[in-house]
Scaffold this active site. Structure first.
Site, PDB file in Angstrom:
ATOM      1  N   GLU A  58       5.041   8.067   1.364  1.00 52.19           N
ATOM      2  CA  GLU A  58       5.338   6.725   0.858  1.00 52.19           C
ATOM      3  C   GLU A  58       5.523   7.429  -0.636  1.00 52.19           C
ATOM      4  OE1 GLU A  58       5.577   2.473   3.120  1.00 52.19           O
ATOM      5  OE2 GLU A  58       3.734   3.461   1.201  1.00 52.19           O
ATOM      6  N   HIS A  60      40.998  -0.163 -31.008  1.00 54.88           N
ATOM      7  CA  HIS A  60      41.931   0.337 -31.169  1.00 54.88           C
ATOM      8  C   HIS A  60      42.102  -0.485 -29.983  1.00 54.88           C
ATOM      9  CE1 HIS A  60      45.407   2.938 -29.209  1.00 54.88           C
ATOM     10  NE2 HIS A  60      45.567   2.640 -30.386  1.00 54.88           N
ATOM     11  N   ASN A  61      43.729  -1.301 -30.290  1.00 52.99           N
ATOM     12  CA  ASN A  61      43.909  -1.800 -29.346  1.00 52.99           C
ATOM     13  C   ASN A  61      42.734  -2.351 -27.625  1.00 52.99           C
ATOM     14  OD1 ASN A  61      46.874  -1.003 -29.964  1.00 52.99           O
ATOM     15  ND2 ASN A  61      47.125   0.712 -28.022  1.00 52.99           N
ATOM     16  N   GLU A  99      42.417  -5.626 -32.793  1.00 59.30           N
ATOM     17  CA  GLU A  99      44.309  -5.268 -32.684  1.00 59.30           C
ATOM     18  C   GLU A  99      44.636  -6.429 -31.594  1.00 59.30           C
ATOM     19  OE1 GLU A  99      43.803  -0.730 -33.998  1.00 59.30           O
ATOM     20  OE2 GLU A  99      45.161  -1.057 -32.214  1.00 59.30           O
ATOM     21  N   ASP A 124      48.828  -6.755 -29.435  1.00 58.66           N
ATOM     22  CA  ASP A 124      49.657  -5.819 -30.020  1.00 58.66           C
ATOM     23  C   ASP A 124      50.008  -7.488 -29.175  1.00 58.66           C
ATOM     24  OD1 ASP A 124      51.438  -3.871 -30.298  1.00 58.66           O
ATOM     25  OD2 ASP A 124      50.191  -2.659 -28.498  1.00 58.66           O
ATOM     26  N   GLU A 184      50.025  -5.812 -34.295  1.00 58.90           N
ATOM     27  CA  GLU A 184      51.823  -5.515 -34.069  1.00 58.90           C
ATOM     28  C   GLU A 184      52.445  -6.315 -34.265  1.00 58.90           C
ATOM     29  OE1 GLU A 184      51.433  -1.923 -31.931  1.00 58.90           O
ATOM     30  OE2 GLU A 184      50.179  -1.224 -32.932  1.00 58.90           O
ATOM     31  N   LYS A 225       1.194  -1.179  -0.187  1.00 57.26           N
ATOM     32  CA  LYS A 225       0.265  -0.063  -0.057  1.00 57.26           C
ATOM     33  C   LYS A 225       0.911   0.843  -0.217  1.00 57.26           C
ATOM     34  CE  LYS A 225      -3.516  -2.447   2.648  1.00 57.26           C
ATOM     35  NZ  LYS A 225      -4.202  -2.569   4.194  1.00 57.26           N
ATOM     36  N   HIS A 243      50.063  -3.841 -24.233  1.00 59.36           N
ATOM     37  CA  HIS A 243      50.603  -2.897 -24.895  1.00 59.36           C
ATOM     38  C   HIS A 243      52.561  -2.587 -24.564  1.00 59.36           C
ATOM     39  CE1 HIS A 243      49.601   1.458 -25.905  1.00 59.36           C
ATOM     40  NE2 HIS A 243      50.200   1.718 -26.608  1.00 59.36           N
TER      41      HIS A 243
END
Ligand SMILES: *[C@@H]1O[C@H](CO)[C@@H](O)[C@H](O)[C@H]1NC(C)=O
Ligand SMILES: *[C@@H]1O[C@H](CO)[C@@H](O)[C@H](O)[C@H]1NC(C)=O
Ligand SMILES: *[C@@H]1O[C@H](CO)[C@@H](O)[C@H](O)[C@H]1NC(C)=O
Ligand SMILES: *[C@@H]1O[C@H](CO)[C@@H](O)[C@H](O)[C@H]1NC(C)=O
Ligand SMILES: *[C@@H]1O[C@H](CO)[C@@H](O)[C@H](O)[C@H]1NC(C)=O
Ligand SMILES: *[C@@H]1O[C@H](CO)[C@@H](O)[C@H](O)[C@H]1NC(C)=O
Ligand SMILES: *[C@@H]1O[C@H](CO)[C@@H](O)[C@H](O)[C@H]1NC(C)=O
Length: 759
Positions: free
Chosen positions: A169, A316-317, A346, A348, A395, A164, A361
């Protein structure tokens, strides 16, 4: 029945009491205001409670003694993965049978939750149950989502859990749904609904309250214009509305009828082929009422042109989860990127221990993952979101030995997916995405020509040779690295699986005396690419008709920030690698672009970027095929259920909408509505903007909603970015996306779009 229990490597123990979980689930299901829901949707309101002694298999989580209970909202779950399919499982659960294992994958950046059930049966129950809930949720209608959301807020507000709602509330509920109402007005509504005069709202009273709350006066107004005095819209009036207001000139009586059949909730009305106000609202909230043309949610473009004619969603990476210097690397990052539609990832690669190449990296503190694990993840997820080819961009900093290992891993793990021969033996042009469906291409250095590889020149005697790796070294911006990689030897095995993406150093655009082979491609830093785009846009465009070009973020972006991809798309660069893990306007625009063409990761460039005679230059626009001047009129009418994003703020949302155009320089623009104070639930702006757009095929429109703040930075609430060519006209809803690009359950903007020729 049964429980999670395990002891592995003497290191981690997991005991999630399934029985208790299920009891929890049942209890929470019993709670609530069930009238809001259709029966089969009840379970959507369940939060899964996991009772576990130890979070399993997460090496970075310290061991916790004793039991803890963790609550997981199903809203946050992206997927359930059976078996040993996460790094945690691979690492710590190898000795546990696969069919007892499963992992919960979350939508935000949170770590996977790896769990082991005591039996195969238990595991299957969990997996099937969770999958069912997820699937049901994804097929909810907009109305159901709205109810779901309101219900969740009601539940939060019902502090004493008696189903309720007291006045206190109610006030806390209003705050939860982002409405600021003064006490006397709130009291007035409360008393209006409290027909039983019990000082609490229950059952139908809550429903009345809910109806008052979700009224859409602006839509009633539109409905009134096309409906009779009795408040019904005939099929023919609906058709007239579709043609006149929604600009769907080719709409047929059958189209109108089909909308009635699908969205009219009143069975009597449906039989009489008429639409009520409720049905009309349902239609406007549906995919047909969406701003995004649903024909573009499928692959609708010609997929049989050479690969170089498409923009390719690229990361990327990819292995990095956070920044470029210290952050963790993970195979999960490949899965996330591929799931977001990315088609070029990619790797590396560096020499690792035990003759196994690793990915990280180089020269930084980022953590390492096995090359073979990354390839496995790619294999498993490559074609789940799109069937079109995935490019693995290597890479390579490895010794000859480990390069051979790389080649071998790719061949054995990827099998038939790996492209090792030109399609149909054709060495004169790129195959199409259609021809390359289900294939994985490798981009990297290559010793010789494609003809040599397939033995056309009868010359495959070279085993290894020095190759310079200047692009990659440049990315590191470090002279000592440059010297080292310049000496790198390349293994024939690795060279031979490079077919259509041979990396070469950029030495100027092709000239007629010595054109480069089509499969030779160069990588550019963002600044180099920007410079070329600025200084020789047209030549760059011609280059990109025949060659692929990859662009990557500047080395100084160690925080994994992103650059604006639009200027580079405008000159036809295909592979614009962004840091997918970093949300923000750049990723918004990126994902907006690739939402087109069925989210397949490939978008066909406009004709003037594919035509060898094209004189188009985005920097100085002259008349031509691209010149299709439009006037875009956007009326921001209202917003719905805008969430409070900053939980630490105690105030109600003060929303403001910004409309941005991203295209060629002269088309770029930005306009803002006023701020609506203290209303995130149903703010109304009714403000209209006009934009002149000269090259619509390159333009995107971004809608951003922010919580305005006088003293501090505005908080981002949500956004939606759509290519101009995917816009639908008329009255439309925009379903807002979170910072991470996931849809909000019910946060929307209601707008009117009008596109005029501008001559
Ligand atoms: C359904 O539509 C019919 C015809 O318009 C109407 O008479 C009836 O009241 C509607 N029923 C509900 C529950 O709205
Ligand atoms: C190679 O593909 C191109 C483009 O699809 C086509 O024009 C050419 O005829 C093909 N050459 C051969 C030898 O099949
Ligand atoms: C074979 O490869 C060598 C070394 O790269 C090269 O000098 C020679 O011209 C090639 N021969 C033919 C027929 O292509
Ligand atoms: C053509 O390209 C080659 C190789 O890139 C270069 O050596 C040559 O000078 C260029 N010729 C002209 C006319 O630009
Ligand atoms: C939330 O709001 C507070 C107060 O305005 C601000 O200091 C904080 O940076 C905001 N947090 C986020 C995540 O935006
Ligand atoms: C939606 O897109 C398709 C395909 O591009 C187009 O034919 C149709 O006219 C578009 N519909 C609307 C309403 O703009
Ligand atoms: C259910 O759908 C809503 C809205 O589309 C979404 O935010 C939520 O994450 C989904 N939940 C699951 C478990 O898929």
């Amino acid at each position: 029945s049964g429980g999670f229990r395990r002891r592995a490597c003497g290191r981690s123990v997991c005991n999630a009491d399934l029985a208790a979980c299920l009891r929890e689930v049942r209890q929470s299901r019993a709670f609530g205001v069930p009238w809001l829901l259709e029966k089969e949707n009840k379970e959507l309101f369940v939060n899964i409670r996991l009772r576990a002694e130890i979070r399993l298999a997460n090496p970075s989580t310290p061991l916790i003694a004793g039991a803890f209970v963790s609550t997981v909202s199903i809203e946050d779950i992206r997927d359930v993965r059976p078996g040993h399919m996460t790094e945690g499982m691979e690492k710590y659960a190898k000795d546990v049978p696969e069919h007892r294992c499963f992992s919960i994958i979350f939508k935000d950046q949170r770590k996977n939750l790896d769990l082991i059930a005591s039996s195969e049966d238990d595991a299957n129950h969990w997996i099937a149950g969770l999958k069912k809930i997820i699937a049901k949720n994804n097929s909810m209608s907009q109305r159901q989502k709205l109810q779901h959301w309101i219900h969740a807020c009601l539940r939060k507000a019902d502090k004493n859990k008696d189903n309720k709602m007291s006045f206190k509330e109610l006030k806390s509920f209003l705050k939860e749904v982002n409405i600021q109402m003064d006490d006397s007005y709130a009291k007035q509504i409360f008393q209006q609904c409290d027909k039983s005069k019990t000082e609490t709202l229950e059952d139908e009273e809550i429903e009345t309250f809910y109806k008052m709350l979700t009224e859409r006066a602006e839509i009633d107004g539109i409905f009134a214009k096309y409906s009779s005095a009795e408040g019904i819209m005939s099929r023919d009036n609906l058709l007239r509305f579709l043609r006149e207001k929604q600009q769907e000139e080719d709409a047929l009586p059958e189209s109108a009828l089909s909308l009635i059949e699908r969205y009219e909730p009143n069975e009597t009305a449906k039989k009489q082929q008429i639409m009520t106000k409720d049905g009309f609202l349902m239609y406007l909230l549906s995919a047909e009422g969406n701003i995004f043309n649903s024909s573009h949610s499928k692959v609708y473009q010609d997929m049989t042109q050479p690969l170089s004619h498409y923009l390719v969603s690229s990361s990327h990476n990819t292995y990095l989860m956070e920044d470029q210097i210290r952050g963790p690397s993970s195979t999960e990052a490949y899965i996330r990127a591929l799931t977001k539609g990315c088609r070029c990832v990619e790797l590396d690669c560096w020499d690792g221990p035990n003759s196994e190449p690793v990915i990280y990296h180089g020269y930084t503190l980022t953590s390492k993952i096995l090359f073979s694990d990354a390839i496995k993840a790619i294999k498993n997820y490559a074609f789940k979101t799109s069937p079109y080819p995935v490019i693995i961009s290597l890479e390579n900093h490895c010794s000859l030995e480990q390069q051979k290992m790389m080649a071998q891993h790719m061949k054995t793990i990827l099998g038939d997916m790996l492209l090792v021969m030109p399609v149909d033996g054709n060495t004169s042009d790129f195959p199409s995405p259609e021809q390359l469906k289900g294939k994985i291409l490798v981009k990297g250095k290559k010793l010789n020509s494609l003809e040599d590889t397939i033995g056309m020149n009868g010359n495959s005697s070279i085993e290894a040779e020095d190759v310079s790796d200047e692009d990659e070294a440049a990315e590191m911006e470090d002279e000592s690295v440059k010297k080292e990689s310049a000496k790198l030897k390349l293994a024939k095995e690795l060279s031979d699986i490079v077919i259509y993406c041979k990396s070469v150093h950029f030495q100027g655009f092709d000239n007629t005396t010595s054109p480069r082979a089509f499969y030779e491609m160069s990588s550019f830093t963002e600044s180099k690419a920007q410079k070329l785009a600025q200084e020789s846009g047209t030549s760059f465009i011609h280059h990109n008709i025949r060659h692929l070009s990859r662009v990557y973020p500047a080395g100084w972006r160690t925080d994994s920030s992103n650059y604006n991809p639009v200027d580079l798309w405008n000159v036809g660069c295909q592979i614009i690698a962004l840091n997918f893990q970093t949300p923000g306007p750049e990723m918004d625009v990126y994902q907006g672009r690739f939402q087109d063409n069925g989210f397949s990761g490939y978008v066909l460039k406009p004709r003037f970027l594919r035509d060898k005679q094209s004189k188009f230059n985005p920097k100085s626009i002259t008349e031509g095929a691209w010149w299709m001047r439009k006037k875009l009129q956007i009326k921001i009418i209202s917003g719905q259920q805008l969430p409070k994003v900053n939980k630490s703020k105690n105030s109600i949302v003060d929303p403001r909408v910004t409309v941005e155009i991203h295209g060629v320089q002269r088309d770029n623009g930005k306009k803002q509505t006023k701020v609506i104070e203290n209303n995130g639930f149903n703010p109304k702006w009714d403000e209209e903007f006009g934009f002149d757009i000269d090259v619509p095929e390159l333009a995107l429109v971004r809608f951003v909603v922010e919580d305005f703040d006088v003293s501090t930075k505005n908080d981002f609430i949500g956004q939606y970015t759509i290519p101009f060519t995917c816009l639908k006209q008329g009255y439309r809803h925009i379903h807002l996306l979170t910072k991470n690009g996931d849809p909000y359950p019910s946060a929307m903007l209601f707008v009117h779009i009008n596109i005029l020729d501008n001559n």
